[in-house]
Motif scaffolding. Sequence first.
Motif, PDB file in Angstrom:
ATOM      1  N   GLU A  67       0.840  -1.194   0.000  1.00 52.22           N
ATOM      2  CA  GLU A  67       0.000   0.000   0.000  1.00 52.22           C
ATOM      3  C   GLU A  67       0.877   1.247   0.000  1.00 52.22           C
ATOM      4  O   GLU A  67       2.058   1.190   0.370  1.00 52.22           O
ATOM      5  N   GLU A  70       3.707   2.174   2.697  1.00 54.20           N
ATOM      6  CA  GLU A  70       3.939   0.967   3.488  1.00 54.20           C
ATOM      7  C   GLU A  70       5.214   0.287   2.990  1.00 54.20           C
ATOM      8  O   GLU A  70       5.466   0.223   1.789  1.00 54.20           O
ATOM      9  N   SER A  71       6.024  -0.224   3.897  1.00 52.10           N
ATOM     10  CA  SER A  71       7.212  -0.972   3.483  1.00 52.10           C
ATOM     11  C   SER A  71       6.802  -2.401   3.126  1.00 52.10           C
ATOM     12  O   SER A  71       5.777  -2.899   3.615  1.00 52.10           O
ATOM     13  N   GLU A  74       6.229  -4.403   6.274  1.00 58.20           N
ATOM     14  CA  GLU A  74       4.935  -4.138   6.898  1.00 58.20           C
ATOM     15  C   GLU A  74       3.821  -4.869   6.150  1.00 58.20           C
ATOM     16  O   GLU A  74       2.898  -5.411   6.768  1.00 58.20           O
ATOM     17  N   THR A  75       3.919  -4.883   4.830  1.00 59.24           N
ATOM     18  CA  THR A  75       2.932  -5.606   4.020  1.00 59.24           C
ATOM     19  C   THR A  75       2.958  -7.087   4.374  1.00 59.24           C
ATOM     20  O   THR A  75       1.899  -7.722   4.515  1.00 59.24           O
ATOM     21  N   ARG A  78       1.180  -7.675   7.684  1.00 56.92           N
ATOM     22  CA  ARG A  78      -0.263  -7.431   7.523  1.00 56.92           C
ATOM     23  C   ARG A  78      -0.932  -8.571   6.772  1.00 56.92           C
ATOM     24  O   ARG A  78      -1.959  -9.113   7.178  1.00 56.92           O
TER      25      ARG A  78
END
Length: 166
Positions: A67, A70-71, A74-75, A78
């Motif tokens: 997103e 977003e790194s 982080e993706t 998630r």
Amino acid sequence: MIAVYDAAGHEVGARERSEVYAEGLWHASAGVLVRSGDGSRLYVHRRTDTKMVFAGMHDCLAGGVVEPGESPAETAVRELAEELGIVADTEPRPLSTASWDGEWAGRPMRCHLFAYEVRWDGPIRHQPEEIAEGWWWTDARLRAHLDDPTWPFVPDTRAFITELLR
């Protein structure tokens, strides 16, 4: 909205997912290879038939598109929680990166891929909109299926899966 990247792998903006796919714009995705705690097995799943991309195909990475802002790491966290219900005690370990400049449904598809690994022996809870079913397999069993070029496995993961398997 998803992050749009340039060919060199830098985030340069954001667009609607449908536009990115329709126009073949560079974007990024993160995927997590889930291995059993002892590393002997990995989790393979089949995507639902309603997915926008690669519907009904098999994969061994739980993941999705990055997103805006977003790194990839982080993706990965998630998507692992969303798709498989896994919230690990440790961050997924980076494995590999690759760029895939391919084609899907007659259109170009360009994606920077970031692969991670997590060890997990806990429960798996599929997100019903994304994952139809899944299994624990050995690397050898997955390799045997991948040897069949007609086996429906997502092409972006197939492009660098041999680097991820033992």
